[in-house]
Write a protein that holds these residues in place. Structure first.
Motif, short mmCIF file in Angstrom:
data_model
loop_
_atom_site.label_atom_id
_atom_site.label_comp_id
_atom_site.label_asym_id
_atom_site.label_seq_id
_atom_site.Cartn_x
_atom_site.Cartn_y
_atom_site.Cartn_z
N HIS A 1 0.89 -1.40 -0.11
CA HIS A 1 0.68 -0.18 0.19
C HIS A 1 1.05 1.02 -0.38
O HIS A 1 1.97 0.84 -0.04
N SER B 1 0.28 3.47 1.80
CA SER B 1 0.53 3.99 3.71
C SER B 1 1.87 4.15 4.56
O SER B 1 2.66 4.63 4.87
N ARG C 1 0.61 -6.63 -4.85
CA ARG C 1 -0.04 -7.38 -3.54
C ARG C 1 -0.03 -9.48 -4.66
O ARG C 1 -0.57 -9.45 -5.68
N GLN D 1 -2.99 4.07 -5.23
CA GLN D 1 -3.35 4.13 -4.49
C GLN D 1 -3.14 5.70 -4.81
O GLN D 1 -1.62 5.76 -5.19
N1 PHE Z 1 -2.96 1.78 3.74
C1 PHE Z 1 -4.61 0.62 2.66
C2 PHE Z 1 -5.10 -0.25 2.14
O1 PHE Z 1 -4.58 -0.15 1.58
C3 PHE Z 1 -5.74 2.15 3.23
C4 PHE Z 1 -5.54 2.76 4.17
C5 PHE Z 1 -4.93 4.36 4.03
C6 PHE Z 1 -6.93 3.07 5.80
C7 PHE Z 1 -5.02 5.18 5.21
C8 PHE Z 1 -6.39 3.47 6.38
C9 PHE Z 1 -5.94 4.96 5.68
O2 PHE Z 1 -5.46 -1.45 2.23
#
Ligand code: PHE
Length: 339
Positions: free
Chosen positions: A170, A172, A196, A210
């Motif tokens: 992700h 994040s 993934r 994303q």
């Molecule tokens: N990183 C999470 C995902 O890919 C999504 C997410 C990002 C959730 C930021 C909350 C805050 O599933």
């Protein structure tokens, strides 16, 4: 004097007859009929003649000139016909086939939408840093409050690299990287590819896109988060969007939400894009967990923030009503040329 004219005409005729292609013929034409050519040279000779001789001489030179000009025109036509004949008799060259269309490049739909989203956020004062796709286990999991034995790791099946790193599952990890990089308060988005280890079908790809967004400031609340998400979705869809909030669990946010948007394709009545539910899950988000703030090198007693992870691939699919995610990374030009 008239022998001189005859000589040049004879010489010119021979040269025209000997010219094997249109280029050679053009050279001959310049040599004899050009501004500084041999026929023009004859005209210069007039100066050496008496006034009585001049009119007759001039007339002869003109006749010579016209003779050569006609010969050049005829020779050119013959050469052109020969070229054409050669072309049409070439068995590999069929002049009745349709022509080849010129190829035009274009932007990938993901690029178009990414640039739109970037523009919206840039105008709202967000910075757009870029973070690595090959990431460490620490930034992808640990720093996001997902320790090694945490069941949440199973929800993001991972491509591991030989050196112990991984392909980010992700965007994040950028949250912690951004907190370490920029002095709060700040707001940032970072769009990019994520990976993934998934079974692939119409709505799952091993590689998708994303956009992560974070805001770090003092006293950030859930109300701030919901308002910001609403504003950005209105901007993206260029109309008042109808949203729905459900609790969602992500270890790096508390509280966490799944934000659904009423399906833009059917307007909520149910279609294949929203799987007949009228809603599309588009925007997981939440307030950043204190542990994550701490990993970002900040004091959670002083700094708070929100984060979201917008599914860019899904957004593109909604916008262009694409019903199979595999089209996006498939590289099929018949698909891509539609944008
Ligand atoms: N990183 C999470 C995902 O890919 C999504 C997410 C990002 C959730 C930021 C909350 C805050 O599933």
């Amino acid at each position: 004097m008239s022998e001189m004219i005859d000589e040049i005409v004879a010489e010119g005729m021979a040269a025209i007859a000997a010219a094997g292609d249109e280029r050679a013929l053009r050279d001959v034409e310049v040599e004899f009929l050009g501004k500084k050519g041999k026929v023009a040279g004859l005209m210069q000779e007039m100066r050496n003649l008496s006034a009585e001789e001049r009119p007759a001489f001039g007339k002869d030179v003109n006749i010579a000139k016209q003779t050569l000009e006609k010969l050049v025109v005829a020779a050119r036509r013959t050469l052109q016909t020969a070229t054409l004949l050669k072309e049409v008799s070439d068995p590999f060259d069929d002049p009745t086939l349709p022509g080849t269309a010129e190829l035009h490049g274009g932007l990938h739909p993901l690029t178009i939408v990414t640039e739109e989203v970037e523009e919206i956020f840039r105008s709202m004062g967000f910075i757009i840093p870029d973070y690595p796709e090959a990431e460490s286990e620490f930034f992808n999991f640990e720093a996001l409050n997902i320790p090694g034995d945490h069941p949440a790791r199973d929800t993001q099946d991972t491509f591991w690299l030989k050196d112990g790193n991984l392909l980010r599952t992700h965007t994040s990890p950028g949250q912690v990287r951004a907190m370490r990089e920029f002095k709060p308060p700040f707001k940032a988005i970072f769009p990019g590819k994520v990976y993934r280890y998934e079974a692939i079908d119409a709505s799952h790809e091993h590689t998708f896109h994303q956009v992560e967004g974070i805001l770090i400031d003092r006293d950030v609340s859930v109300a701030n988060l919901i308002h910001s998400m609403k504003v950005l979705l209105d901007e993206i869809f260029k109309r008042e969007s109808v949203i729905r909030l459900r609790p969602g669990y992500f270890p790096f946010v508390e509280p966490g939400f799944e934000l659904d948007i009423q399906c833009a394709v059917c307007g909520g009545s149910g279609c294949s894009v929203c799987k007949q539910s009228g809603w599309v899950e588009l925007l997981p988000c939440g307030l950043i967990h204190p542990n994550v703030i701490r990993h970002g090198g900040l004091d959670p007693a002083e700094w708070t923030g929100w984060a979201f992870g917008l599914g860019l691939s899904r957004l593109v699919m909604m916008k262009y009503q694409i019903n199979d995610i595999r089209h996006l990374m498939g590289g099929d030009l018949r698909f891509l040329e539609q944008f």
